[in-house]
Design an enzyme around this catalytic site. Structure first.
Site, short mmCIF file in Angstrom:
data_model
loop_
_atom_site.label_atom_id
_atom_site.label_comp_id
_atom_site.label_asym_id
_atom_site.label_seq_id
_atom_site.Cartn_x
_atom_site.Cartn_y
_atom_site.Cartn_z
N ARG A 176 19.45 81.92 30.97
CA ARG A 176 20.73 81.76 31.67
C ARG A 176 21.85 81.31 30.74
O ARG A 176 22.75 80.57 31.13
CB ARG A 176 20.60 80.78 32.84
CG ARG A 176 19.54 81.15 33.86
CD ARG A 176 19.84 82.46 34.56
NE ARG A 176 18.76 82.80 35.47
CZ ARG A 176 17.71 83.57 35.15
NH1 ARG A 176 17.63 84.10 33.93
NH2 ARG A 176 16.77 83.83 36.02
N SER A 228 22.50 79.56 43.21
CA SER A 228 21.76 78.44 42.60
C SER A 228 22.71 77.57 41.79
O SER A 228 23.39 78.06 40.88
CB SER A 228 20.65 78.98 41.71
OG SER A 228 19.70 79.69 42.48
N GLU A 303 24.21 75.45 36.49
CA GLU A 303 24.36 76.89 36.27
C GLU A 303 25.78 77.31 36.66
O GLU A 303 26.33 78.24 36.10
CB GLU A 303 23.33 77.66 37.10
CG GLU A 303 23.29 79.14 36.78
CD GLU A 303 22.07 79.84 37.35
OE1 GLU A 303 22.14 81.07 37.53
OE2 GLU A 303 21.05 79.18 37.61
#
Length: 308
Positions: A176, A228, A303
């Site tokens: 990520r 998320s 994130e």
């Protein structure tokens, strides 16, 4: 470490009328539907993006580029820097198994295009919202694969507004993350290398992923959210553990601060009723992370990006 580039592309900036003349609420450009006013320039092609950067630089205006705003929490008071919103509806180009696409197109458009041409490699990303550029910057992934698996090279814009092409090997992709995300470098285009597959099998996998995602994630078009909130952290054995599982075990599902709450089906997703604020969402996220740190000794990494 700054990116090392392979070659520079010739580009002559065009004269444009001030694209930042209007201040608009950022809430209209993020899936959280949160954010105050900012000087916003909406562009619909890589060339227009370069023009906007050139204009901002000529005015001494600091700037940032966003895509579809699906991974951003913007401050209630807005920002003074120029926000360039890049959204493109152009069709990707295809040669053999190589696709060239504008970074401003929806990721879903690219997946549909690959399916139409019986090209495999992107099926596991089906259902993930946002633009292609945002997906590349955050190395979006699911079900054990990431978009970096398919990247061959990208074209970026430097802070001076010059286009440069960079091969995948120089992008430092990780879970990520990428050099693009760390250095907040805008992507103009991407070249992806896929593999030939059976269209019926590709279509079936895409449909399965979309249906599975519907059970795990709220529809951002209906429920304001950025998906998320935290990355899945590493445990003491060096393995990824689901942040949602840790948050569940800390009793975070259903937590609320003001109009911000964790989703009833997934403890790692913060949702609102459309009337929440940056302060409420950030306070809730901080409380969630503190619970995990106190119980497991694990620090969660965001994130979602904060635009302040």
């Amino acid at each position: 470490m700054p990116l090392e580039v392979e070659w520079q592309i010739s580009y002559k900036p065009r004269m444009v009328v001030n694209p930042f003349k209007e201040r608009k609420p950022l809430s209209g450009f993020t899936t959280f539907r949160i954010g105050g006013p900012a000087p916003i320039a909406e562009v619909s092609s890589p060339e227009e993006l370069l023009d906007a950067i050139g204009d901002a630089n000529s005015r001494g205006l600091d700037w940032i580029v966003i895509g579809h705003g699906s991974n951003i929490l913007a401050h209630d008071e807005g920002v003074d820097k120029g926000v360039i919103v890049f959204s493109d509806d152009s069709e990707p180009k295809l040669k053999d198994c190589i696709i060239e696409a504008s970074a401003g197109i929806p990721l879903a458009t690219l997946i549909d295009f690959s399916q139409l041409h019986s090209l495999s490699g992107l099926e596991n990303l089906a259902g993930i919202p946002g633009s292609l550029g945002g997906a590349i910057a955050g190395n979006a992934g699911a079900y054990g694969s990431s978009i970096s698996d398919c990247i061959y090279e990208i074209e970026i814009a430097t802070r001076k507004g010059n286009p440069l092409r960079i091969p995948k090997e120089k992008l430092s992709f990780s879970y990520r993350n990428s050099a693009i995300k760390r250095e907040r470098i805008p992507i103009l285009r991407a070249i992806l290398r896929l593999t030939v597959g059976e269209r019926s099998e590709i279509s079936e996998r895409i449909a399965e992923r979309i249906e599975d995602r519907k059970t795990k994630h709220p529809d951002y078009r209906v429920v304001p959210t950025a998906g998320s909130f935290f990355k899945n952290p590493l445990n003491s054995d060096g393995d990824r553990v689901a942040a949602g599982k840790l948050l569940d075990e800390c009793g975070c599902r259903g937590m609320r601060i003001g109009k911000a709450t964790t989703w009833h089906r997934h403890a790692n997703i913060i949702v609102t009723d459309g009337k929440s604020s940056y302060a409420e969402v950030r306070a809730l996220a901080t409380m969630m992370a503190e619970r995990v740190r106190e119980k497991f000794g694990i620090s969660l990494e965001n994130e979602v990006l904060f635009l302040i």
